[in-house]
Design an enzyme around this catalytic site. Structure first.
Site, short mmCIF file in Angstrom:
data_model
loop_
_atom_site.label_atom_id
_atom_site.label_comp_id
_atom_site.label_asym_id
_atom_site.label_seq_id
_atom_site.Cartn_x
_atom_site.Cartn_y
_atom_site.Cartn_z
N GLU A 149 43.79 38.64 40.39
CA GLU A 149 43.72 38.90 39.05
C GLU A 149 42.99 38.71 38.24
OE1 GLU A 149 47.63 41.05 36.98
OE2 GLU A 149 47.92 39.46 38.18
N HIS A 151 43.08 38.85 34.59
CA HIS A 151 44.56 39.02 33.63
C HIS A 151 44.58 38.76 32.01
CE1 HIS A 151 48.19 39.11 31.66
NE2 HIS A 151 49.25 39.92 33.40
N ASP A 181 43.13 43.90 36.38
CA ASP A 181 44.49 43.82 35.58
C ASP A 181 44.15 45.26 33.99
OD1 ASP A 181 46.71 44.03 32.79
OD2 ASP A 181 47.32 43.14 34.03
N GLU A 264 51.90 49.61 36.39
CA GLU A 264 52.33 48.09 36.46
C GLU A 264 53.30 48.12 34.42
OE1 GLU A 264 52.07 43.28 36.64
OE2 GLU A 264 50.42 44.99 36.31
#
Length: 293
Positions: A149, A151, A181, A264
């Site tokens: 990810e 992020h 993300d 999310e």
């Protein structure tokens, strides 16, 4: 080609413990018109890492009942599992192989390994490269893509991402890609209260906006396997004060991304707020995509 829509069970954290069963959560996702469900292995699989056959059977039955596809499975390779030493490569390989097998059993096609970090900008522990390389054949056998990810606070233009892309080029693998993300595109701070954050993090307003430009996303999009649609709150008039969804959706559509946008939600955890917020986000994303088609 169209975008695909899904939801991470993490969006319903809190509600899943007190208000929603797994069946309820899947029903919510299906009612949105979404088709994908994303989970965190340790958080959402009872008896992890060895769920019962009965639970596995019920998982597949629920997917069938609600017409959902298992999308992304969140895994942890805890390099600091032991206080007196770091995890070895062999131990990391064993953990990733185990989770790849469980993910495949549950029908997932991507696995996000969260590897322990060695710096505040989320540089992964050096074992990551050997652990992943020694897992590529296993991932290929299972038809799974391993996707770390990207992020916050790591932007796209960063040594971490460069190292991942170099790994892809060196190995020539089709089973290692990126997970983006959307929190990295955040333009304004949010002051949502979030369980588990330190007082200092709360005072700073959750995470400091990185405001990664869309041009950086375009540059890596051919290597992106999955997008977690991170957000903190959608207003009553379906606008997002933090995440620039019009630009994100336009970039994905224009450049041919046809994978998942998996909600999310990481805002306030009041009862049923996650359920309502995910509904708002899907209404916003679909309206933006429809306006571009």
């Amino acid at each position: 080609m169209s975008l695909q829509y899904g939801v991470s069970l993490y969006s319903y954290t809190g509600d899943m413990y007190t208000l929603l069963t797994l069946d309820d959560a899947m029903a919510e996702i299906a009612d949105l018109g979404a088709t994908g469900i994303e989970i965190l292995g340790e958080g959402n699989v009872p008896g992890y890492p060895a769920p019962t056959t009965a639970w596995i059977d019920s998982w597949h039955a629920l997917l069938d009942r609600h017409g959902l596809t298992a999308t992304n499975y969140g895994s942890w390779i805890d390099s600091r599992m032991w206080q007196h030493r770091d995890l070895t490569v062999d131990e990391g390989v064993a953990i990733l192989h185990r989770d790849l097998g469980l993910a495949a059993t549950l029908g997932f096609t991507t696995v996000r390994p969260k590897i322990g970090v060695v710096s505040m900008d989320l540089t992964p522990h050096p074992i990551w490269e050997q652990v992943v390389e020694r897992s590529l054949d296993r991932a290929a056998e299972l038809g799974i893509v391993i996707c770390p990810e990207i992020h916050a606070p790591t932007p796209i233009r960063h040594q971490v991402v460069d190292d991942y892309l170099t790994f892809i080029e060196r190995t020539g693998t089709d089973h290692f890609r990126l997970l983006i993300d959307t929190g990295i595109f955040q333009r304004a701070a949010t002051f949502a209260k979030h369980a588990g954050l330190s007082d200092e993090a709360q005072e700073e307003g959750w995470r400091k906006p990185l405001a990664v430009p869309m041009s950086d996303l375009v540059a890596v999009l051919p290597y992106v396997a999955f997008v977690q649609a991170k957000f903190f709150g959608i207003t009553d008039d379906l606008t997002d004060p933090q995440i620039p969804w019009p630009e994100i959706v336009a970039t994905l559509v224009t450049h041919g991304y046809d994978g998942y946008l998996s909600s999310e939600y990481e805002g306030d955890r009041d009862p049923y707020r996650g359920v309502e917020q995910v509904r708002r986000q899907h209404a916003l994303l679909r309206s933006l995509e429809a306006g571009l088609r």
